[in-house]
Design a protein around this motif. Structure first.
Motif, PDB file in Angstrom:
ATOM      1  N   GLU A  18       0.822  -1.215   0.000  1.00  0.00           N
ATOM      2  CA  GLU A  18       0.000   0.000   0.000  1.00  0.00           C
ATOM      3  C   GLU A  18       0.851   1.258   0.000  1.00  0.00           C
ATOM      4  O   GLU A  18       0.472   2.274  -0.584  1.00  0.00           O
ATOM      5  CB  GLU A  18      -0.950  -0.013   1.197  1.00  0.00           C
ATOM      6  CG  GLU A  18      -2.081  -1.021   1.073  1.00  0.00           C
ATOM      7  CD  GLU A  18      -2.878  -0.819  -0.221  1.00  0.00           C
ATOM      8  OE1 GLU A  18      -3.189   0.347  -0.559  1.00  0.00           O
ATOM      9  OE2 GLU A  18      -3.182  -1.814  -0.895  1.00  0.00           O
ATOM     10  N   LYS A  21       2.020   1.751  -3.607  1.00  0.00           N
ATOM     11  CA  LYS A  21       0.933   2.249  -4.450  1.00  0.00           C
ATOM     12  C   LYS A  21       0.668   3.730  -4.195  1.00  0.00           C
ATOM     13  O   LYS A  21       0.424   4.506  -5.126  1.00  0.00           O
ATOM     14  CB  LYS A  21      -0.332   1.432  -4.190  1.00  0.00           C
ATOM     15  CG  LYS A  21      -0.271   0.010  -4.730  1.00  0.00           C
ATOM     16  CD  LYS A  21      -1.576  -0.729  -4.458  1.00  0.00           C
ATOM     17  CE  LYS A  21      -1.558  -2.136  -5.056  1.00  0.00           C
ATOM     18  NZ  LYS A  21      -2.825  -2.854  -4.783  1.00  0.00           N
ATOM     19  N   GLU A  22       0.717   4.125  -2.920  1.00  0.00           N
ATOM     20  CA  GLU A  22       0.485   5.531  -2.580  1.00  0.00           C
ATOM     21  C   GLU A  22       1.580   6.408  -3.162  1.00  0.00           C
ATOM     22  O   GLU A  22       1.324   7.491  -3.690  1.00  0.00           O
ATOM     23  CB  GLU A  22       0.425   5.687  -1.062  1.00  0.00           C
ATOM     24  CG  GLU A  22       0.270   7.123  -0.580  1.00  0.00           C
ATOM     25  CD  GLU A  22      -0.998   7.784  -1.100  1.00  0.00           C
ATOM     26  OE1 GLU A  22      -0.967   9.011  -1.304  1.00  0.00           O
ATOM     27  OE2 GLU A  22      -2.010   7.083  -1.306  1.00  0.00           O
ATOM     28  N   ARG A  25       0.949   6.852  -6.860  1.00  0.00           N
ATOM     29  CA  ARG A  25      -0.135   7.800  -7.139  1.00  0.00           C
ATOM     30  C   ARG A  25       0.292   9.238  -6.895  1.00  0.00           C
ATOM     31  O   ARG A  25      -0.166  10.162  -7.573  1.00  0.00           O
ATOM     32  CB  ARG A  25      -1.365   7.461  -6.284  1.00  0.00           C
ATOM     33  CG  ARG A  25      -2.046   6.150  -6.686  1.00  0.00           C
ATOM     34  CD  ARG A  25      -3.388   5.981  -5.992  1.00  0.00           C
ATOM     35  NE  ARG A  25      -3.232   5.764  -4.559  1.00  0.00           N
ATOM     36  CZ  ARG A  25      -3.188   4.573  -3.987  1.00  0.00           C
ATOM     37  NH1 ARG A  25      -3.285   3.473  -4.727  1.00  0.00           N
ATOM     38  NH2 ARG A  25      -3.063   4.455  -2.673  1.00  0.00           N
ATOM     39  N   SER A  26       1.170   9.446  -5.899  1.00  0.00           N
ATOM     40  CA  SER A  26       1.600  10.811  -5.571  1.00  0.00           C
ATOM     41  C   SER A  26       2.777  11.282  -6.412  1.00  0.00           C
ATOM     42  O   SER A  26       3.152  12.446  -6.349  1.00  0.00           O
ATOM     43  CB  SER A  26       1.980  10.900  -4.090  1.00  0.00           C
ATOM     44  OG  SER A  26       3.136  10.109  -3.824  1.00  0.00           O
ATOM     45  N   PHE A  50       1.606  -2.724 -10.939  1.00  0.00           N
ATOM     46  CA  PHE A  50       0.444  -2.019 -10.377  1.00  0.00           C
ATOM     47  C   PHE A  50      -0.132  -1.074 -11.426  1.00  0.00           C
ATOM     48  O   PHE A  50      -0.018   0.160 -11.307  1.00  0.00           O
ATOM     49  CB  PHE A  50       0.845  -1.244  -9.119  1.00  0.00           C
ATOM     50  CG  PHE A  50       1.549  -2.084  -8.101  1.00  0.00           C
ATOM     51  CD1 PHE A  50       0.882  -3.080  -7.410  1.00  0.00           C
ATOM     52  CD2 PHE A  50       2.894  -1.876  -7.830  1.00  0.00           C
ATOM     53  CE1 PHE A  50       1.533  -3.853  -6.459  1.00  0.00           C
ATOM     54  CE2 PHE A  50       3.554  -2.648  -6.891  1.00  0.00           C
ATOM     55  CZ  PHE A  50       2.876  -3.646  -6.203  1.00  0.00           C
ATOM     56  N   GLN A  52      -3.049  -0.086 -12.134  1.00  0.00           N
ATOM     57  CA  GLN A  52      -4.172   0.774 -11.739  1.00  0.00           C
ATOM     58  C   GLN A  52      -3.724   1.988 -10.937  1.00  0.00           C
ATOM     59  O   GLN A  52      -4.484   2.940 -10.762  1.00  0.00           O
ATOM     60  CB  GLN A  52      -5.181  -0.040 -10.916  1.00  0.00           C
ATOM     61  CG  GLN A  52      -5.731  -1.264 -11.629  1.00  0.00           C
ATOM     62  CD  GLN A  52      -6.452  -0.890 -12.907  1.00  0.00           C
ATOM     63  OE1 GLN A  52      -7.148   0.128 -12.966  1.00  0.00           O
ATOM     64  NE2 GLN A  52      -6.283  -1.695 -13.948  1.00  0.00           N
ATOM     65  N   ASP A  53      -2.490   1.947 -10.446  1.00  0.00           N
ATOM     66  CA  ASP A  53      -2.004   3.034  -9.579  1.00  0.00           C
ATOM     67  C   ASP A  53      -1.019   3.888 -10.374  1.00  0.00           C
ATOM     68  O   ASP A  53       0.170   3.595 -10.459  1.00  0.00           O
ATOM     69  CB  ASP A  53      -1.328   2.451  -8.333  1.00  0.00           C
ATOM     70  CG  ASP A  53      -2.290   1.632  -7.510  1.00  0.00           C
ATOM     71  OD1 ASP A  53      -3.079   2.228  -6.772  1.00  0.00           O
ATOM     72  OD2 ASP A  53      -2.249   0.387  -7.625  1.00  0.00           O
ATOM     73  N   LYS A  54      -1.544   4.940 -10.954  1.00  0.00           N
ATOM     74  CA  LYS A  54      -0.759   5.822 -11.796  1.00  0.00           C
ATOM     75  C   LYS A  54      -0.704   7.211 -11.184  1.00  0.00           C
ATOM     76  O   LYS A  54      -1.628   7.628 -10.482  1.00  0.00           O
ATOM     77  CB  LYS A  54      -1.354   5.902 -13.204  1.00  0.00           C
ATOM     78  CG  LYS A  54      -1.426   4.554 -13.924  1.00  0.00           C
ATOM     79  CD  LYS A  54      -2.079   4.715 -15.280  1.00  0.00           C
ATOM     80  CE  LYS A  54      -2.170   3.372 -15.994  1.00  0.00           C
ATOM     81  NZ  LYS A  54      -2.835   3.507 -17.315  1.00  0.00           N
TER      82      LYS A  54
END
Length: 252
Positions: A18, A21-22, A25-26, A50, A52-54
């Motif tokens: 997690e 992924k964060e 995204r950031s 991952f 989905q996490d862009k």
């Protein structure tokens, strides 16, 4: 799941899925950065692991302005500074740890015999001031050795990849420079010279720690002198630093 990140030919981590992924995204991690976790045959780009996490897309310079502008802040103002009692607790843990080598050094350099001699002088009614002076002189070598051990302990641990002594690690704290990065050995030495002087004059809590309670960025005297911060969160919980021009290459 624990994920390793590859940057600059080095392996960083492991980090929790997690967290990774964060950071994706950031924008703290790039989709081109390489990663590996248990079960993978080889390192792969994060964009494949991952998808989905862009990172959020950059705003269109020709589009309408955003409805609300967020004021820019310096990196320092975004830091999560460790408080007085957190740092005091870490100091107590380190003090307990350092008592072990200090006691061994004191014993090896005749400290036990000097203490017994002090007790004998007190029981025999000798002059107290003279007895204390004799004891201080007999244990002078042990005191210098203990100070040297303390200085090296703080200097090397805080400049290491851990960015923290065992006491700070126990409370999930880390030492950084003004940019939030790992400090150099020279900066760590400068930081701990102040601590060493405080120890010589018996003013460790007063000089180095009490200033934390009222300074804006919760800095002690040693932090102000060396330009360092003590932040919440261990170094292992931070994303690896991306160097200029890096494109996610990694040689295992």
């Amino acid at each position: 799941m624990e994920v390793w990140i590859g940057r600059n030919g080095e392996r960083h981590g492991p980090y929790q899925e997690e967290q990774v992924k964060e950071w994706l995204r950031s924008g703290q991690l790039s989709p081109d950065d390489l990663a590996w976790y248990d079960g993978l045959a080889d390192w792969r780009p994060l964009s494949l692991l991952f998808p989905q996490d862009k990172p959020a897309p950059a705003p269109n310079p020709y589009g309408p302005p955003p409805l609300q502008q967020t004021p820019q802040t310096s990196s320092a103002t975004a830091f999560d500074y460790a408080g007085f009692w957190q740092r005091f607790g870490a100091w107590v843990i380190d003090l307990i740890i350092l008592m072990i080598p200090s006691m061994l050094v004191t014993y090896a350099l005749g400290g036990l015999e000097a203490y017994k001699h002090l007790l004998d002088q007190i029981q025999s009614g000798a002059d107290m001031a003279m007895a204390v002076r004799d004891y201080a002189k007999a244990t002078e070598g042990a005191s210098v050795a203990s100070l040297a051990i303390t200085f090296l302990y703080y200097m090397f641990f805080e400049a290491s990849k851990l960015q923290a002594t065992p006491g700070k690690l126990a409370l999930r704290l880390r030492v950084t420079d003004a940019q939030g990065q790992r400090i150099t050995l020279g900066r760590s030495a400068a930081r701990n010279i102040v601590r060493l002087l405080g120890a010589v004059f018996g003013l460790i809590p007063i000089v180095c720690y009490l200033a934390i309670a009222w300074t804006q960025r919760k800095q002690g005297l040693h932090d102000l002198w060396a330009g360092t911060f003590v932040l919440n969160g261990s170094a292992q919980e931070q994303p690896p630093r991306r160097s200029n021009g890096e494109h996610g290459h990694f040689n295992a």
